[in-house]
Design a protein around this motif. Sequence first.
Motif, PDB file in Angstrom:
ATOM      1  N   LEU A  79      -8.702  34.713-118.566  1.00  0.00           N
ATOM      2  CA  LEU A  79      -9.395  35.239-119.533  1.00  0.00           C
ATOM      3  C   LEU A  79      -9.388  34.183-120.774  1.00  0.00           C
ATOM      4  N   GLU A  80     -10.221  34.461-121.680  1.00  0.00           N
ATOM      5  CA  GLU A  80     -10.404  33.961-122.844  1.00  0.00           C
ATOM      6  C   GLU A  80      -9.657  34.715-123.594  1.00  0.00           C
TER       7      GLU A  80
ATOM      8  N   ARG B 208     -18.325  46.082-124.565  1.00  0.00           N
ATOM      9  CA  ARG B 208     -18.374  46.439-123.153  1.00  0.00           C
ATOM     10  C   ARG B 208     -18.893  45.341-122.284  1.00  0.00           C
ATOM     11  N   GLN B 209     -19.571  44.385-122.789  1.00  0.00           N
ATOM     12  CA  GLN B 209     -20.029  43.240-121.941  1.00  0.00           C
ATOM     13  C   GLN B 209     -18.697  42.378-121.684  1.00  0.00           C
ATOM     14  N   LEU B 210     -18.046  42.359-122.765  1.00  0.00           N
ATOM     15  CA  LEU B 210     -16.894  41.230-122.778  1.00  0.00           C
ATOM     16  C   LEU B 210     -15.801  41.944-121.644  1.00  0.00           C
ATOM     17  N   LEU B 211     -15.682  43.086-121.441  1.00  0.00           N
ATOM     18  CA  LEU B 211     -14.848  43.867-120.766  1.00  0.00           C
ATOM     19  C   LEU B 211     -15.198  43.634-119.257  1.00  0.00           C
ATOM     20  N   CYS B 212     -16.585  43.858-119.074  1.00  0.00           N
ATOM     21  CA  CYS B 212     -17.104  43.546-117.678  1.00  0.00           C
ATOM     22  C   CYS B 212     -17.051  42.130-117.243  1.00  0.00           C
ATOM     23  N   ARG B 213     -17.223  40.938-118.161  1.00  0.00           N
ATOM     24  CA  ARG B 213     -16.749  39.685-117.859  1.00  0.00           C
ATOM     25  C   ARG B 213     -15.387  39.563-117.447  1.00  0.00           C
ATOM     26  N   ALA B 214     -14.465  40.223-118.215  1.00  0.00           N
ATOM     27  CA  ALA B 214     -13.173  40.265-117.816  1.00  0.00           C
ATOM     28  C   ALA B 214     -12.876  40.589-116.458  1.00  0.00           C
ATOM     29  N   LYS B 215     -13.352  41.805-116.268  1.00  0.00           N
ATOM     30  CA  LYS B 215     -13.221  42.380-114.863  1.00  0.00           C
ATOM     31  C   LYS B 215     -13.716  41.478-113.796  1.00  0.00           C
ATOM     32  N   ASP B 216     -14.872  40.969-113.950  1.00  0.00           N
ATOM     33  CA  ASP B 216     -15.445  40.065-113.102  1.00  0.00           C
ATOM     34  C   ASP B 216     -14.610  38.784-112.699  1.00  0.00           C
TER      35      ASP B 216
ATOM     36  N   LEU C 162     -11.257  38.663-112.958  1.00  0.00           N
ATOM     37  CA  LEU C 162      -9.964  39.047-112.611  1.00  0.00           C
ATOM     38  C   LEU C 162     -10.198  39.373-111.061  1.00  0.00           C
ATOM     39  N   SER C 163     -11.461  39.700-110.740  1.00  0.00           N
ATOM     40  CA  SER C 163     -11.767  40.201-109.570  1.00  0.00           C
ATOM     41  C   SER C 163     -11.854  38.889-108.561  1.00  0.00           C
ATOM     42  N   GLN C 164     -12.173  37.872-108.833  1.00  0.00           N
ATOM     43  CA  GLN C 164     -12.215  36.554-108.306  1.00  0.00           C
ATOM     44  C   GLN C 164     -11.071  36.141-107.541  1.00  0.00           C
TER      45      GLN C 164
ATOM     46  N   LYS D 290      12.964  52.006-112.304  1.00  0.00           N
ATOM     47  CA  LYS D 290      12.647  51.880-110.891  1.00  0.00           C
ATOM     48  C   LYS D 290      12.114  50.540-110.063  1.00  0.00           C
ATOM     49  N   PHE D 291      11.604  49.758-110.947  1.00  0.00           N
ATOM     50  CA  PHE D 291      11.003  48.334-110.345  1.00  0.00           C
ATOM     51  C   PHE D 291      11.373  47.379-111.299  1.00  0.00           C
ATOM     52  N   ASP D 292      11.288  46.171-111.025  1.00  0.00           N
ATOM     53  CA  ASP D 292      11.669  45.066-111.624  1.00  0.00           C
ATOM     54  C   ASP D 292      10.527  44.875-112.499  1.00  0.00           C
ATOM     55  N   LEU D 293      10.438  45.566-113.716  1.00  0.00           N
ATOM     56  CA  LEU D 293       9.629  45.593-114.991  1.00  0.00           C
ATOM     57  C   LEU D 293       9.216  43.972-115.060  1.00  0.00           C
ATOM     58  N   GLU D 294      10.140  42.967-115.659  1.00  0.00           N
ATOM     59  CA  GLU D 294       9.943  41.778-115.911  1.00  0.00           C
ATOM     60  C   GLU D 294       8.942  40.999-115.287  1.00  0.00           C
ATOM     61  N   ASN D 295       9.023  41.100-113.798  1.00  0.00           N
ATOM     62  CA  ASN D 295       8.537  40.379-112.781  1.00  0.00           C
ATOM     63  C   ASN D 295       6.983  40.605-112.741  1.00  0.00           C
ATOM     64  N   GLU D 296       6.966  42.119-112.708  1.00  0.00           N
ATOM     65  CA  GLU D 296       5.718  42.889-112.236  1.00  0.00           C
ATOM     66  C   GLU D 296       4.731  42.614-113.318  1.00  0.00           C
ATOM     67  N   ILE D 297       5.259  42.985-114.555  1.00  0.00           N
ATOM     68  CA  ILE D 297       4.436  42.822-115.901  1.00  0.00           C
ATOM     69  C   ILE D 297       4.082  41.357-116.124  1.00  0.00           C
ATOM     70  N   SER D 298       5.170  40.441-116.006  1.00  0.00           N
ATOM     71  CA  SER D 298       5.089  39.082-116.587  1.00  0.00           C
ATOM     72  C   SER D 298       4.102  38.432-115.479  1.00  0.00           C
ATOM     73  N   GLU D 299       3.962  38.683-114.133  1.00  0.00           N
ATOM     74  CA  GLU D 299       2.975  38.132-113.564  1.00  0.00           C
ATOM     75  C   GLU D 299       1.368  38.671-113.824  1.00  0.00           C
ATOM     76  N   ALA D 300       1.240  40.008-114.201  1.00  0.00           N
ATOM     77  CA  ALA D 300       0.163  40.452-114.401  1.00  0.00           C
ATOM     78  C   ALA D 300      -0.484  39.737-115.686  1.00  0.00           C
ATOM     79  N   LEU D 301       0.430  39.591-116.626  1.00  0.00           N
ATOM     80  CA  LEU D 301      -0.154  39.060-118.100  1.00  0.00           C
ATOM     81  C   LEU D 301      -0.230  37.548-117.855  1.00  0.00           C
ATOM     82  N   VAL D 302       0.448  36.740-116.980  1.00  0.00           N
ATOM     83  CA  VAL D 302       0.089  35.468-116.912  1.00  0.00           C
ATOM     84  C   VAL D 302      -1.236  35.342-116.195  1.00  0.00           C
ATOM     85  N   THR D 303      -1.663  36.131-115.306  1.00  0.00           N
ATOM     86  CA  THR D 303      -2.846  36.228-114.819  1.00  0.00           C
ATOM     87  C   THR D 303      -3.953  36.470-115.496  1.00  0.00           C
ATOM     88  N   LEU D 304      -3.675  37.436-116.481  1.00  0.00           N
ATOM     89  CA  LEU D 304      -4.809  37.602-117.695  1.00  0.00           C
ATOM     90  C   LEU D 304      -4.848  36.286-118.692  1.00  0.00           C
TER      91      LEU D 304
END
Length: 206
Positions: free
Chosen positions: A114-115, A147-155, A157-159, A96-110
Amino acid sequence: MSNDQTIALYHPVLYSIAIKMVGSLEDAQDIVQDTFLKWLTIDQEKIKNTKSYLIKTVTNKCINHLNALKNKKNDFLDTLNPGSLFEKYKESDFAKFDLENEISEALVTLHKKLEPLEKAIFILREVFNFDYEDLQDIFDKKKENCRQLLCRAKDKLSQESKKVKIEFNDHTHFLEGFIGACTSGKLSDFVSSLVNEIPFRFNKTK
């Protein structure tokens, strides 16, 4: 030389070797302690060179420790059972949506923000709902550290940041692995790819 004097003399060098090999302060200390405990139980008069014996022993213990951790991770990956984790993905109509573009952009951001270890923990926890106990087993990290690594990752990604650009060579392979994990339940291969991305010594740090 007394046993106490020998331990005081050689502890620094043995600890230095252990920390360089296993990358964990806690594990290194345990290995050095086990080395001295073994040395105290043997007939020391038969040892021609105490320093060489202790160094060889601590080195062998480090190698055995690393091999045991590797086998533990492989065994865990082999027994992974996605179960109901993938039901919500199977129920979704990715067409129903452009899977490659949507997920690809999200994974590239990660990938950009992120380390490798942060990315791996974020994906497995936030996307696949892994328990912290599972993350602890996979990455040999304490639950609180995860948990600390997850919080760091979220911080991170929120920037705010400029739109990232796809530049890394393995993106297509990683994207296919991610989609495969979501749709077919082939979680073991995808988790292995995340683990293999992490520098081994960094992965061992508690």
